[in-house]
Design an enzyme around this catalytic site. Structure first.
Site, mmCIF file in Angstrom:
data_model
loop_
_atom_site.group_PDB
_atom_site.id
_atom_site.type_symbol
_atom_site.label_atom_id
_atom_site.label_comp_id
_atom_site.label_asym_id
_atom_site.label_seq_id
_atom_site.Cartn_x
_atom_site.Cartn_y
_atom_site.Cartn_z
ATOM 1 N N ASP A 14 -7.080 -4.588 -4.353
ATOM 2 C CA ASP A 14 -6.736 -3.317 -4.091
ATOM 3 C C ASP A 14 -5.551 -2.676 -4.730
ATOM 4 O OD1 ASP A 14 -8.135 -5.084 -2.299
ATOM 5 O OD2 ASP A 14 -8.148 -3.765 -0.739
ATOM 6 N N ASP A 23 0.884 -1.327 0.027
ATOM 7 C CA ASP A 23 0.186 -0.014 0.043
ATOM 8 C C ASP A 23 0.752 1.442 0.050
ATOM 9 O OD1 ASP A 23 -2.560 -0.899 -0.342
ATOM 10 O OD2 ASP A 23 -2.763 -1.448 1.888
HETATM 11 N N1 GLY Z 1 -7.217 -1.770 0.854
HETATM 12 C C1 GLY Z 1 -7.888 -2.463 2.064
HETATM 13 C C2 GLY Z 1 -9.296 -2.169 2.024
HETATM 14 O O1 GLY Z 1 -9.876 -1.507 1.059
HETATM 15 O O2 GLY Z 1 -10.117 -2.346 3.114
#
Ligand code: GLY
Length: 384
Positions: free
Chosen positions: A166, A100
């Protein structure tokens, strides 16, 4: 947009920005995730030092940069830079870093660089891009999501082969790094990962998996997991939103049609599943009861649909824009809190279907709601 929608947007953006301004004046230095008794919490000030690495810690900075771009008020710039300085300690916490990097550094340091030309912002953004590129598995062509020890309860003994939908939203950090430096390695890694996602995440009907495990030595598909959605083979709505918007960014940065096709396939599936109310469930395949909702999925998908509408024509363009406005109006009328005594705006957010807690405020609900409104207005800071 027709006149009625233009007036609605003007009025909604006005009360949204007024609230953000008031709340900013009492939130200096905070890195919020949610609210406690109506006030933002602070991930930079907790008993757990790993909290500063939490993947959502860039979003308040993103709100502040969007506001700075719009108003040029110094207070937003000052606050946003403070947040970027705080999260820079994450670079020293190797074990807590994951894929992330885009969510953390695009709305903070990279936004600063785009907005002010900050050299510190550029350097930290490129550093983050290098770390993200370092997670790429070149024999199996994917970016690994997490390090061992995270998410094990859901699956195999090691998550070395795990990747998640994601991650498409982190790829713009890599595209930016290539655009910025002229070094094609970052873009290469991003495209390989996006191609892997088309092959292994995107289903025939336009929905997507949340988590996929690949064989890390060959790239062969091993299995998928329901992740934060209802269950195996279900359709976690925030994951659908990440896919819709994330594939679109791969198109916008590369102009490769296959990414636009993927984004439109998810968009069409998403639009066809929006309930009459315009309020989005946590999973399109969840049981009717409990009727868990996730406002963040609505806000994120709206951003993607507005952006898609800008590059589409005719009926398709109309469908994307109408669907986005329908969801944003449903949020505005039923799920937003514009009172000045609370810190958040968007309510009814849910992190994960099977969590004990549902329907609370989450900072990226506010972030994407603001981004969507500014996108409708036009000329917003393009963070991704
Ligand atoms: N990227 C983690 C979520 O969307 O909860």
């Amino acid at each position: 947009m027709n006149k009625e929608n233009e007036l609605w947007l003007e009025e909604t953006l006005k009360k949204t920005m007024e609230k953000i301004s008031t709340v900013a004046d009492r939130s200096y230095g905070k890195v919020p995730y949610t609210t406690v008794n109506g006030r933002f919490d602070d991930k930079s000030n907790t008993d757990n030092p790993a909290d500063i690495n939490w993947w959502t810690n860039g979003f308040y900075g993103g709100i502040l940069w969007l506001m700075y771009h719009e108003t040029k008020e110094e207070k937003y710039k000052k606050m946003a830079k403070e947040i970027a300085d705080k999260i820079s300690v994450c670079f020293d916490r190797y074990y807590n870093l994951d894929h992330d990097m885009g969510f953390l550094w695009l709305p903070t340091d990279v936004a600063d660089y785009k907005e002010t030309g900050s050299e510190v912002g550029r350097k930290r953004g490129l550093h983050a891009a290098n770390i993200l590129a370092g997670r790429f598995n070149p024999v199996a062509n994917y970016i690994r999501a997490w390090n061992d020890g995270v998410g094990k309860e859901n699956g195999p003994t090691s998550n070395v082969g795990w990747c998640i939908i994601d991650c498409l939203m982190n790829l713009p950090l890599l595209y930016w790094a290539s655009e910025e430096t002229g070094d094609p390695r970052f873009k290469y890694v991003a495209m390989k990962h996006a191609d892997m996602a088309i092959k292994n995440f995107l289903r025939e009907d336009g929905s997507v998996n949340h988590i996929v495990e690949l064989n890390p030595n060959t790239g062969e598909f091993v299995q998928s997991f329901g992740g934060q959605g209802y269950g195996h083979g279900s359709s976690w709505t925030r994951g659908q939103s990440w896919a819709l918007y994330g594939f679109l960014f791969s198109y916008l940065h590369t102009k490769e049609e296959r990414y636009l096709e993927a984004s439109k396939k998810v968009a069409s599936y998403f639009c066809d599943n929006i309930p009459e109310s315009g309020l989005i469930p946590v999973d399109f395949r969840q049981p009717k009861e409990p009727a868990y909702e996730d406002s963040t999925a609505a806000a994120i998908a709206s951003c993607g649909l507005i952006e898609l509408s800008k590059i589409s024509e005719g009926k398709e363009k109309e469908k994307y824009l109408d669907s986005a406005i329908k969801m944003l109006k449903a949020l505005t009328d039923n799920r937003c809190d514009f009172s000045l005594d609370t810190d958040n705006i968007v309510n009814y957010c849910t992190a994960s279907y099977h969590d004990n807690k549902h329907h609370f405020s989450i900072i990226y609900g506010d972030y994407y709601y603001l981004e969507a409104l500014l996108k409708l207005k036009g000329n917003e800071l393009f963070i991704w």
